[in-house]
Scaffold this motif. Structure first.
Motif, PDB file in Angstrom:
ATOM      1  N   UNK A 169     -82.739  50.277  -2.303  1.00 20.93           N
ATOM      2  CA  UNK A 169     -82.435  48.850  -2.138  1.00 20.93           C
ATOM      3  C   UNK A 169     -81.522  48.558  -0.953  1.00 20.93           C
ATOM      4  N   UNK A 170     -80.489  49.373  -0.776  1.00 20.03           N
ATOM      5  CA  UNK A 170     -79.571  49.131   0.334  1.00 20.03           C
ATOM      6  C   UNK A 170     -80.241  49.375   1.677  1.00 20.03           C
ATOM      7  N   UNK A 171     -81.072  50.421   1.740  1.00 17.64           N
ATOM      8  CA  UNK A 171     -81.780  50.699   2.986  1.00 17.64           C
ATOM      9  C   UNK A 171     -82.806  49.606   3.277  1.00 17.64           C
ATOM     10  N   UNK A 231     -82.889  47.408   6.611  1.00 15.67           N
ATOM     11  CA  UNK A 231     -84.081  47.263   7.451  1.00 15.67           C
ATOM     12  C   UNK A 231     -84.319  45.794   7.784  1.00 15.67           C
ATOM     13  N   UNK A 232     -84.200  44.941   6.769  1.00 18.95           N
ATOM     14  CA  UNK A 232     -84.392  43.504   7.001  1.00 18.95           C
ATOM     15  C   UNK A 232     -83.367  42.974   7.995  1.00 18.95           C
ATOM     16  N   UNK A 233     -82.102  43.433   7.866  1.00 19.32           N
ATOM     17  CA  UNK A 233     -81.045  43.001   8.786  1.00 19.32           C
ATOM     18  C   UNK A 233     -81.341  43.460  10.210  1.00 19.32           C
ATOM     19  N   UNK A 234     -81.758  44.729  10.350  1.00 18.50           N
ATOM     20  CA  UNK A 234     -82.065  45.267  11.684  1.00 18.50           C
ATOM     21  C   UNK A 234     -83.235  44.524  12.318  1.00 18.50           C
ATOM     22  N   UNK A 291     -83.669  52.818  16.959  1.00 19.01           N
ATOM     23  CA  UNK A 291     -83.582  54.202  16.494  1.00 19.01           C
ATOM     24  C   UNK A 291     -83.225  54.255  15.015  1.00 19.01           C
ATOM     25  N   UNK A 292     -82.237  53.439  14.612  1.00 20.09           N
ATOM     26  CA  UNK A 292     -81.834  53.410  13.205  1.00 20.09           C
ATOM     27  C   UNK A 292     -82.966  52.884  12.333  1.00 20.09           C
ATOM     28  N   UNK A 293     -83.681  51.857  12.819  1.00 19.35           N
ATOM     29  CA  UNK A 293     -84.779  51.281  12.056  1.00 19.35           C
ATOM     30  C   UNK A 293     -85.894  52.297  11.833  1.00 19.35           C
TER      31      UNK A 293
END
Length: 530
Positions: A403-405, A409-412, A470-472
């Motif tokens: 859930x946090x990831x 993802x949505x934020x990124x 990269x994080x996404x």
């Protein structure tokens, strides 16, 4: 039939010199072209590669003529080699052709003459020579292995398992009163003991070289407040009576703060340790603790935050404003009109019109065992007796994605869209200035300064975009790993319930009973349970 490797043998008579390739028996391995070729080359015997290959592949055991003249008698012989780790000498036996058989003494002499320092394993060799198997490896000598190293370890004298769950009683309800979630300790109690690492001794390989023992892994005792260590730094004891816990490998003892109710008599509470509330947490109040929080009554429209586990014996009713978060687990009689988030699991008897998120599992069991409303999100699994409602309440269950990831993802994605928009606005301006400078046009000082700021901002946004991308990509790759997640219904799944399993979606059209929903080939599939 015994398992025997295939082998080859010279046959010599007055008609010439021949080679016979014997087929393997049972699960034995056939001879290889390379092994036969090496043997014949060593004997300086001519051969046809085509005929040899056909003989190996056909298993006909028909003799192949190598030369017209008879070869001299061939004694039985062994080929010695060291194993890859050089801790044993491996022999391979080849049959005689009119010559003598190999003896134990000859193998001993070969071992010495070829420079091996290991002692002959007489028992193994004698056993092999009694039951000869050609073209088959057997060990004739061993090196001395290094003494086994022992890694350091810590022995704990309290429960370090954070996965303790409430027991189900005979009547089907869950016992929320006797959870034993607190590890009590008394002043002076032994909490942990260090067992130091022990480095093993050197070994000797079959060539007489020293063999390094395995490096040891050293550990040390880590401890925080209210814990003492002895002068040898091998034992931890409690300085005070309280609650002991293991946090990121560190032993910590916390005093338990106990109150009757959280209301106007106490105000909000922010405590560094464990908190026991014998009554209720009333609406509008906030309770925070770095350790565990246990509420013997109810939580009513309040905010509760714990670094450890939150236990609410009589249930949570958030009145659409309450929020309960826990770094580890949340255990409650029921959860209603509340936002709940646990780092590990959530366990309750009913979830009603609440947003519930768990880093591991959500289990809804007991007499009621139903989920209605949502969204309900868990990384690994959601289990309940009943999901959905015949009253038309939208019920959403999601598993398989952290859930946090998922939120990150949505934020990124939103950030990347905004950055792309800003970069698109900057590019024409910077390009225009670059063209002017290329034409030799000098910019006014104020404009040049503004362009430098704009260029710096463009560079920073570009770096930010690259880092976010990269994080996404990393997060999306990690999200793809949640393919073992499932939703299990032990009684009834109502039509209209929305399910998401590892990214695949399904709206239930007809009722299901006793089933599990999993992701197969990118779609939600229903599996019966028995």
């Amino acid at each position: 039939m015994a398992d025997l490797n295939g082998y080859f043998q010279l046959h010599i008579d007055d008609k010439g010199t021949f080679l016979i390739v014997h087929a393997p028996q049972g699960a034995g391995r056939p001879v290889t072209m390379l092994e036969v070729e090496n043997y014949l080359k060593k004997k300086k015997l001519p051969y046809s590669g085509t005929l040899l290959r056909n003989a190996i592949n056909s298993n006909s055991e028909e003799p192949i003529k190598l030369q017209q003249t008879p070869y001299f008698k061939v004694n039985e012989e062994t080929n010695l080699r060291a194993s890859e780790d050089r801790m044993s000498v491996i022999a391979r036996l080849y049959p005689a052709a009119g010559g003598s058989m190999v003896s134990l003494e000859e193998i001993q002499n070969d071992l010495t003459n070829q420079g091996y320092k290991a002692q002959l394993d007489k028992e193994s060799v004698e056993s092999f020579l009694k039951d000869r198997k050609y073209c088959t490896d057997f060990v004739v000598a061993h090196g001395v292995p290094p003494e086994e190293s022992v890694d350091g370890s810590v022995e704990y004298f309290f429960n370090t398992d954070l996965s303790v769950k409430p027991a189900q009683k005979e009547d089907g309800s869950v016992d929320f009163f006797n959870l034993k979630t607190v590890c009590e300790c008394k002043e002076g109690d032994l909490l942990a003991r260090l067992h130091p690492a022990k480095q093993g001794g050197f070994g000797i390989d079959v060539l007489g070289e020293h063999v390094q023992p395995r490096p040891v892994e050293n550990v040390q005792l880590l401890f925080g407040k209210n814990v003492a260590i002895n002068k040898e730094r091998t034992e931890l004891t409690a300085n005070v009576s309280g609650h002991v816990r293991l946090t990121e490998g560190m032993v910590i003892v916390s005093d338990i703060y106990e109150v009757k109710d959280v209301d106007t008599s106490t105000g909000n509470i922010d405590y560094d340790g464990n908190l026991l509330i014998n009554g209720n947490v009333h609406e509008g109040f906030t309770v925070k603790a770095s350790g565990d929080i246990e509420v013997r009554g109810v939580v009513e429209g309040a905010t509760v935050e714990a670094g450890g586990t939150v236990t609410v014996v009589r249930g949570i009713n958030g009145n659409n404003v309450g929020r309960v978060t826990a770094g580890v687990n949340i255990i409650s009689k029921y959860i209603e009109n509340t936002s709940v988030e646990a780092g590990n699991y959530v366990q309750t008897e009913a979830i009603i019109n609440s947003q519930v998120t768990a880093g591991s599992t959500i289990t809804v069991e007991g007499k009621r065992g139903f989920i209605t409303g949502g969204p309900i999100r868990a990384r690994k699994s959601i289990k309940a007796k009943t999901i959905g409602s015949d009253m038309g309440t939208t019920t959403i269950l999601e598993v398989g994605l952290d859930p946090k990831k998922k939120e990150r993802i949505a934020t990124l994605q939103k950030e990347l869209q905004e950055i792309a928009k800003q970069l698109a606005q900057m590019q024409p301006i910077l390009l225009s200035v670059k063209q002017k400078l290329a034409q030799g046009i000098k910019l006014p000082a104020a404009q040049a300064m503004n362009m430098k700021k704009l260029s710096d901002s463009y560079g920073e946004l570009t770096k930010k975009s690259q880092a976010d991308t990269k994080e996404l990509m990393q997060l999306e790759e990690e999200m793809d790993m949640g393919t073992d997640s499932f939703i299990e219904v032990s009684d009834y799944a109502y039509p209209g319930t929305h399910l998401e399993v590892s990214g695949a979606n399904l709206v239930i059209k007809t009722a299901y009973h006793y089933c599990k929903f999993v992701c197969e080939h990118g779609e939600v599939a229903m599996k019966p349970i028995f």
